[in-house]
Design an enzyme around this catalytic site. Structure first.
Site, PDB file in Angstrom:
ATOM      1  N   LYS A 134      17.083   2.095  41.000  1.00 18.87           N
ATOM      2  CA  LYS A 134      16.965   0.770  41.605  1.00 18.87           C
ATOM      3  C   LYS A 134      15.790   0.695  42.558  1.00 18.87           C
ATOM      4  O   LYS A 134      15.226  -0.382  42.752  1.00 18.87           O
ATOM      5  CB  LYS A 134      18.277   0.372  42.295  1.00 18.87           C
ATOM      6  N   LYS A 175      22.146   1.185  26.632  1.00 18.27           N
ATOM      7  CA  LYS A 175      23.435   0.522  26.851  1.00 18.27           C
ATOM      8  C   LYS A 175      23.233  -0.982  27.055  1.00 18.27           C
ATOM      9  O   LYS A 175      22.209  -1.404  27.598  1.00 18.27           O
ATOM     10  CB  LYS A 175      24.190   1.163  28.027  1.00 18.27           C
ATOM     11  N   LYS A 229      23.863  -6.128  31.921  1.00 13.30           N
ATOM     12  CA  LYS A 229      23.818  -7.482  32.458  1.00 13.30           C
ATOM     13  C   LYS A 229      22.386  -7.934  32.701  1.00 13.30           C
ATOM     14  O   LYS A 229      22.081  -9.097  32.650  1.00 13.30           O
ATOM     15  CB  LYS A 229      24.517  -7.512  33.821  1.00 13.30           C
TER      16      LYS A 229
HETATM   17  P1  ATP Z   1      23.446  -3.882  35.573  1.00 12.82           P
HETATM   18  O1  ATP Z   1      22.992  -4.013  34.174  1.00 12.82           O
HETATM   19  O2  ATP Z   1      23.143  -5.103  36.405  1.00 12.82           O
HETATM   20  O3  ATP Z   1      23.082  -2.590  36.239  1.00 12.82           O
HETATM   21  P2  ATP Z   1      26.044  -3.269  34.485  1.00 12.82           P
HETATM   22  O4  ATP Z   1      26.115  -4.134  33.266  1.00 12.82           O
HETATM   23  O5  ATP Z   1      25.806  -1.831  34.301  1.00 12.82           O
HETATM   24  O6  ATP Z   1      25.038  -3.900  35.539  1.00 12.82           O
HETATM   25  P3  ATP Z   1      28.062  -2.880  36.573  1.00 12.82           P
HETATM   26  O7  ATP Z   1      28.504  -3.962  37.504  1.00 12.82           O
HETATM   27  O8  ATP Z   1      27.192  -1.816  37.117  1.00 12.82           O
HETATM   28  O9  ATP Z   1      27.420  -3.530  35.258  1.00 12.82           O
HETATM   29  O10 ATP Z   1      29.327  -2.210  35.911  1.00 12.82           O
HETATM   30  C1  ATP Z   1      30.613  -2.742  35.865  1.00 12.82           C
HETATM   31  C2  ATP Z   1      31.472  -1.849  34.988  1.00 12.82           C
HETATM   32  O11 ATP Z   1      31.171  -2.051  33.591  1.00 12.82           O
HETATM   33  C3  ATP Z   1      31.269  -0.353  35.247  1.00 12.82           C
HETATM   34  O12 ATP Z   1      32.522   0.310  35.237  1.00 12.82           O
HETATM   35  C4  ATP Z   1      30.421   0.095  34.091  1.00 12.82           C
HETATM   36  O13 ATP Z   1      30.609   1.449  33.821  1.00 12.82           O
HETATM   37  C5  ATP Z   1      30.913  -0.797  32.953  1.00 12.82           C
HETATM   38  N1  ATP Z   1      29.869  -1.023  31.920  1.00 12.82           N
HETATM   39  C6  ATP Z   1      28.680  -1.611  32.106  1.00 12.82           C
HETATM   40  N2  ATP Z   1      27.966  -1.685  30.950  1.00 12.82           N
HETATM   41  C7  ATP Z   1      28.727  -1.114  29.981  1.00 12.82           C
HETATM   42  C8  ATP Z   1      28.531  -0.883  28.550  1.00 12.82           C
HETATM   43  N3  ATP Z   1      27.433  -1.270  27.928  1.00 12.82           N
HETATM   44  N4  ATP Z   1      29.517  -0.269  27.867  1.00 12.82           N
HETATM   45  C9  ATP Z   1      30.655   0.116  28.514  1.00 12.82           C
HETATM   46  N5  ATP Z   1      30.883  -0.069  29.844  1.00 12.82           N
HETATM   47  C10 ATP Z   1      29.947  -0.678  30.594  1.00 12.82           C
END
Ligand code: ATP
Ligand code: LTN
Length: 333
Positions: free
Chosen positions: A115, A197, A200
């Site tokens: 980050k 992966k 968001k």
């Molecule tokens: P960003 O992309 O903004 O970093 P993120 O999509 O990784 O965010 P977080 O808020 O960091 O989302 O994660 C929320 C939860 O969702 C966490 O427990 C994370 O492990 C899970 N998660 C996020 N993306 C995935 C994915 N592609 N597959 C499975 N689990 C996920």
């Protein structure tokens, strides 16, 4: 809440729109666990501000995430659902735990390094302190189990280290939590680049399916999803990353096994396969979206859920905080 059950804690940040990855990897698993544990689910708005947010959006996303938790089936009678900033003990314990955490440890955290690169103009102290606040979240509730995606493993390790460090210096004060990681195959990848992966904050919005996407958008994104050479629909993540990711999504959304899905799609072309996956996802999302929209019209109800969630959480959290204050020698009235 029954005292005899083990405590489970998790949180999601109200940032950006949630994807089907967040749903499958995190929120959906909370549901299966809420009967077996004494659960706390937070909306981590204090973590969210470590990256600059637009105030009106942060406010709106807080309620949207609450409505989503409820629309997915979390039961506020059973589980404390609350906003992190509504329980001041999080900030208070974080301050104490800061004095048991070393700067060097925080500088080495992968997410902090990532980050810092992505937000080079705003490497604030909160971003560096993110893992300590997360440790405070978890340790306040005497949590035993923390369901999170694998990307959170390093943060959980630090929470364990801090708990053990404190317990060794004083006397057993915190339970040492365990991570509960979603099974392999539940990691959802990007539709346009299946080696990454689904996230968001992805650059290409066609790679991520958002929980707020309408049916046409969902189908369009799946129709455009990257597949692999050949024509067979087979689960083989190494050689067929695209098809395997679509199969994972399909099985996660339908409850079918991979073998069943492979049988269903035997002899079918990629085009029809992608359409079927899109339809399975859209059909599952539609009732959740409908319920979420309905809940969002009843602000009084949502506020009440948050009020009672925060009360329950604060009660448990203050018990731990007061133990900590006593042990470290804070004069108490
Ligand atoms: P960003 O992309 O903004 O970093 P993120 O999509 O990784 O965010 P977080 O808020 O960091 O989302 O994660 C929320 C939860 O969702 C966490 O427990 C994370 O492990 C899970 N998660 C996020 N993306 C995935 C994915 N592609 N597959 C499975 N689990 C996920
Ligand atoms: N960093 C977490 C969100 C989070 C969390 C927590 C998860 C904040 N506090 C406590 C589990 C326990 C994430 O998923 N990005």
């Amino acid at each position: 809440m029954e005292e005899s059950k083990k405590v489970l804690y998790s949180a999601v940040q109200p940032t950006n729109n949630l994807t089907i990855g967040n749903y499958i990897g995190a929120i959906r698993n909370f549901l299966a666990l809420q009967n077996d544990y004494n659960c706390y689910f937070a909306i981590a708005n204090m973590h969210a501000i470590t990256v600059r947010q637009t105030p009106a959006e942060l406010r709106q996303r807080t309620l949207s995430l609450l409505a989503l938790y409820l629309a997915c089936g979390l039961n506020p009678e059973q589980t404390a659902i609350y906003v992190q900033s509504h329980v001041p003990a999080h900030a208070e314990l974080c301050w104490v735990l800061n004095t048991f955490t070393y700067v060097g440890e925080m500088e080495r955290m992968t997410q902090f390094k990532d980050k810092s690169l992505r937000h080079a103009e705003n490497i604030n102290m909160g971003l560096m302190d993110y893992p300590v606040l997360m440790a405070a979240d978890i340790l306040l509730y005497q949590t035993e189990v923390v369901p999170v995606g694998l990307d959170q493993r390093q943060h959980l390790e630090i929470a364990r280290d801090i708990a053990q460090r404190f317990n060794n210096i004083y006397s057993p004060t915190f339970k040492v939590p365990e991570g509960l990681y979603v099974k392999v195959g539940a990691k959802i990848n990007d539709l346009q680049d299946p080696s990454k992966k689904m996230s968001k904050s992805a650059e290409n919005p066609n790679g991520s399916v958002f929980l707020s996407d309408d049916k046409d958008t969902v189908i369009r994104k799946f129709k455009r999803a990257v597949t692999d050479s050949g024509s067979e629909i087979k689960f083989d993540p190494e050689n067929k990353a695209g098809v395997s990711n679509l199969l994972s999504i399909y099985t996660a959304f339908t409850g079918k096994t991979v073998e069943q899905a492979e049988r269903d799609f035997a002899g079918i072309g990629y085009g029809d396969f992608k359409l079927a996956v899109g339809e399975a996802v859209a059909d599952k999302l539609a009732p959740i979206q409908k319920e979420q929209a309905k809940l969002l019209t009843d602000k009084t109800y949502l506020d009440n859920v948050l009020r009672s969630g925060a009360e329950r959480a604060a009660k448990a959290a203050n018990k731990t905080l007061s133990k900590v204050y006593k042990k470290i020698g804070f004069y108490q009235l």
